[in-house]
Design an enzyme around this catalytic site. Structure first.
Site: not given
Length: 326
Positions: A233, A262, A281
């Protein structure tokens, strides 16, 4: 057992074809199966659902008055562990075990690219320059510090060890050292381990303990020629502190598949930081065929266990954000 209603809320790229739907019906022949196929879930529908499999909008879950169990398609569960998201008494399970192989390959690829100075050569190629940086290194003889030893970290550790590197593992709770680790410690030893590492990898969930765990202080403990890889994360790393360290030459390179915030804003300076790889991601995409198959098997296993009155696998501890017993 009363007749159950099961809602499959699969996102685009994660469709269950008729063969898979038949398999699901075979596991739960007496249940009502609803395949939502990414359409909007309304309050009336969610109110009658007993089992929800997918990645639902968190805002709709407050109306899930009959929900007993939510099975996620992701390994990360932090969006659903926050107080008030799930009704009381709901069991939350994730897809731990599905993504370790693909994400560890991303990590190996990133480490090799950084050690071999590929970002530098990529820039040279764009400028049509035939010029050596003189900084290429190999895995053999290096030490990787793997922070987070769940499925993802463990799969990376096995691969790094196979390439000839030394591997030190760091986990939250004590445990027996597996063969693919040279050393194993708990997180309270992190500060003394960081100066030993040539490569530091992070595959951590987003919890209060991991929030900006790698800020100015811990980044400052790393070797100036070390590289940092984060696939867990983005919140585990202070992006501004990392960016400053890269520009100042206090860290050799970084690979980030996740960032905080993000998506990463276009104006953030870390985009142009030296020897840095940034991807959106993508290391654990659930629409990759192999990952899809592994997630689907977890779904089938847990559905079978549910209807056989057995304990589900991958139950998430809502208080910690980690899988129970990890």
């Amino acid at each position: 057992m009363d007749k159950k209603t099961i809602l499959f809320d699969f996102p685009e790229g994660f469709k269950a074809d008729e063969i898979r739907r038949a398999k699901l019906r075979g596991i739960a022949p007496d249940a009502e199966l609803i395949f939502q196929d990414n359409n909007e879930i309304n309050q009336d529908l969610i109110a009658k659902v007993n089992i929800l499999i997918g990645m639902p909008r968190r805002s709709i879950l407050k109306y899930a008055s009959n929900l007993e169990w939510l099975q996620l398609l992701s390994a990360g569960a932090d969006l659903y562990t926050k107080p008030g998201v799930l009704p009381d008494g709901v069991t939350l399970t994730n897809a731990t075990g599905a993504y370790g192989k693909s994400m560890s390959e991303y990590m190996i690829c990133s480490v090799l690219s950084l050690l071999m100075d590929f970002p530098h050569y990529r820039d040279n190629q764009r400028q049509h320059q035939w010029k050596s940086s003189g900084k290429s290194r190999h895995v053999l003889g290096t030490t990787a510090l793997v922070v987070g030893l769940g499925n993802i970290g463990s799969e990376f550790a096995k691969r790094y060890k196979a390439l000839g590197g030394k591997v030190i593992g760091v986990k939250r709770t004590p445990g027996e050292k597996p063969d693919y680790l040279d050393e194993l410690y708990t997180a309270d030893r992190l500060d003394e381990l960081l100066p030993r590492a040539d490569v530091v990898t992070l595959s951590l969930p987003s919890t209060g303990e991991t929030q900006h765990l790698f800020g100015k202080e811990k980044i400052g403990l790393m070797k100036p020629d070390a590289v940092l890889v984060n696939v867990g994360r983005g919140t585990a790393v202070d992006t501004d502190a990392l960016s400053k360290a890269l520009y100042a030459g206090k860290l050799y390179g970084a690979a980030l598949d996740v960032t905080d915030p993000e998506p990463l804003p276009a104006e953030h300076p870390i985009w142009d930081a030296p020897n840095t790889i940034i991807t959106p991601h993508i290391s654990g995409r659930w629409d990759a065929r192999e990952n899809f198959e592994r997630v689907f098997e977890i779904i089938c296993t847990n559905l079978s266990r549910y209807f056989d009155n057995k304990t589900l696998i991958n139950i998430v501890d809502l208080s910690t954000g980690y899988k129970k017993n990890d």
